[in-house]
Enzyme design. Structure first.
Site, PDB file in Angstrom:
ATOM      1  N   GLU A 167       0.837   5.749   0.426  1.00 46.08           N
ATOM      2  CA  GLU A 167       0.165   7.025   0.671  1.00 46.08           C
ATOM      3  C   GLU A 167       0.851   8.058  -0.203  1.00 46.08           C
ATOM      4  OE1 GLU A 167      -2.562   7.251   2.314  1.00 46.08           O
ATOM      5  OE2 GLU A 167      -2.493   5.239   3.173  1.00 46.08           O
ATOM      6  N   ASP A 187      -2.504  -0.351   6.644  1.00 50.00           N
ATOM      7  CA  ASP A 187      -3.453  -0.755   5.604  1.00 50.00           C
ATOM      8  C   ASP A 187      -2.995  -2.037   4.905  1.00 50.00           C
ATOM      9  OD1 ASP A 187      -4.865   1.437   6.306  1.00 50.00           O
ATOM     10  OD2 ASP A 187      -4.683   2.502   4.410  1.00 50.00           O
ATOM     11  N   ASP A 223       0.849  -1.190   0.000  1.00 54.73           N
ATOM     12  CA  ASP A 223       0.000   0.000   0.000  1.00 54.73           C
ATOM     13  C   ASP A 223       0.884   1.240   0.000  1.00 54.73           C
ATOM     14  OD1 ASP A 223      -2.734   1.207   0.198  1.00 54.73           O
ATOM     15  OD2 ASP A 223      -1.887   2.052   2.023  1.00 54.73           O
ATOM     16  N   HIS A 244      -5.516   6.754   7.317  1.00 53.05           N
ATOM     17  CA  HIS A 244      -4.853   5.826   6.415  1.00 53.05           C
ATOM     18  C   HIS A 244      -3.359   5.815   6.728  1.00 53.05           C
ATOM     19  CE1 HIS A 244      -8.025   5.427   3.047  1.00 53.05           C
ATOM     20  NE2 HIS A 244      -8.605   5.887   4.141  1.00 53.05           N
ATOM     21  N   HIS A 290      -4.339  10.912   5.293  1.00 55.03           N
ATOM     22  CA  HIS A 290      -3.219  10.190   5.905  1.00 55.03           C
ATOM     23  C   HIS A 290      -2.637  10.881   7.136  1.00 55.03           C
ATOM     24  CE1 HIS A 290      -0.566  13.034   3.870  1.00 55.03           C
ATOM     25  NE2 HIS A 290      -0.991  12.626   2.676  1.00 55.03           N
TER      26      HIS A 290
END
Length: 237
Positions: free
Chosen positions: A9, A157, A7, A152, A57
Site C-alpha cells: 500500500e 490482499d 502486496d 485494501h 487503504h
C-alpha cells in the site's frame, strides 16, 4: 519451489513523483502450499498519503508516525525474498515503488535479490481476455472468499492473491495430492509429473462436427461475417 506473494500500500500512485510505501504484506508458498511464514510491515513514509489513497487503504497518517522507515526493515525483507519467485498483482506498480525505496537507501533494484517476478494480472488477462481482472473480480470468479475485504490491506490482499494464484495455475504442469495413506505421512505433498503421459485424442463424430459447424455459422452471422476464421479463410484463399 519457494514463492512469495507480495502486496504493498502506498501514499499515492507515483513512485517517481515522490509517493512512498506505507505497508508491505508477504505470504510464503512452498510447493504451492501456504506455510504461514508471512511478513508484514507498516512503514513511516515521511510524507502524508493523498486523500484518494486514504480512501483506498484507510491507514491514517497519524498511525504511521511511529512506524519504522523502509531502511530499518530492508535487510529483513530482502533476506526473506532472497531467491524466491515473487508473485504480484499488477507487478509493475509495486516493483516501481520497491525499486524507488531501494534506490533511496543506496541498494540495488529488486531483481538483484529475487529469483523472478510473476505478474498475476498479466496471467489473468491472458486467461480471461476482455473481462475484469481486479483482485476482487478474480476472487468472485475463482470462488475465493473476500468477504472480509472492505479496504485494501497489504497482508490481507497478499493472502487473497495467494489463493487466487493457486486457482489460476491449478493443473497446469503438475498434479499435487495430499497423501494420508499408511505409506506416507499425513499431509505429505506428492508432485506427479504429467509430462510423461500421452493423452488420448478424442475426435468429434459426424453429429458433433455438424453441431459445431452450425454454431460457427450462427456466430459468423451475428458478427456480420467478421469472425477470425472467416478472415483467415479469405486470407488463405
Amino acid at each position: 519451489m519457494r514463492q512469495i506473494v507480495l502486496d504493498t500500500e502506498t501514499t499515492g500512485l507515483s513512485a517517481a513523483g515522490g509517493d512512498r510505501i506505507i505497508e508491505i504484506g508477504c505470504v510464503e508458498l512452498l510447493n504451492r502450499k501456504l506455510t504461514g511464514n508471512n511478513k508484514h510491515f507498516y512503514l513511516n513514509p515521511e510524507r502524508d498519503s493523498h486523500e484518494d489513497a486514504l480512501k483506498v487503504h484507510g491507514i491514517s497518517n497519524e498511525f504511521l508516525r511511529d512506524k519504522p522507515k523502509f531502511a530499518a526493515v530492508a535487510d529483513e525483507l530482502l533476506e526473506y525474498l532472497s531467491g524466491a519467485e515473487v508473485i504480484i498483482h499488477n507487478a509493475q506498480f509495486d516493483v516501481s515503488f520497491l525499486n524507488k525505496e531501494l534506490e533511496l537507501i543506496g541498494r540495488e533494484p529488486l531483481s538483484a535479490f529475487v529469483g523472478s517476478v510473476t505478474d498475476s494480472l498479466a496471467m489473468a488477462k491472458e486467461l480471461f481476455p476482455g473481462k475484469r481482472n481486479s483482485l476482487d473480480a478474480l476472487c468472485d470468479r475463482l470462488e475465493v472468499d473476500n468477504s472480509g475485504r472492505t479496504l485494501h490491506g497489504a497482508l490481507l490482499d497478499a493472502e487473497l492473491l495467494a489463493d487466487v494464484y493457486i486457482n489460476l495455475t491449478r493443473g497446469q504442469d503438475a498434479l499435487l495430492i495430499d497423501a494420508g495413506s499408511e505409506d506416507t505421512e499425513a499431509g505429505t505433498t506428492i508432485r506427479v509429473d504429467l509430462s510423461g503421459f500421452e493423452l488420448p485424442i478424442l475426435l468429434a463424430n459426424e453429429q458433433e462436427d455438424a453441431a459445431h459447424q452450425d454454431l460457427l455459422k450462427q456466430l459468423d452471422k451475428s458478427s456480420g461475417g467478421k469472425t477470425i476464421w472467416r478472415t483467415l479463410e479469405i486470407f488463405v484463399a
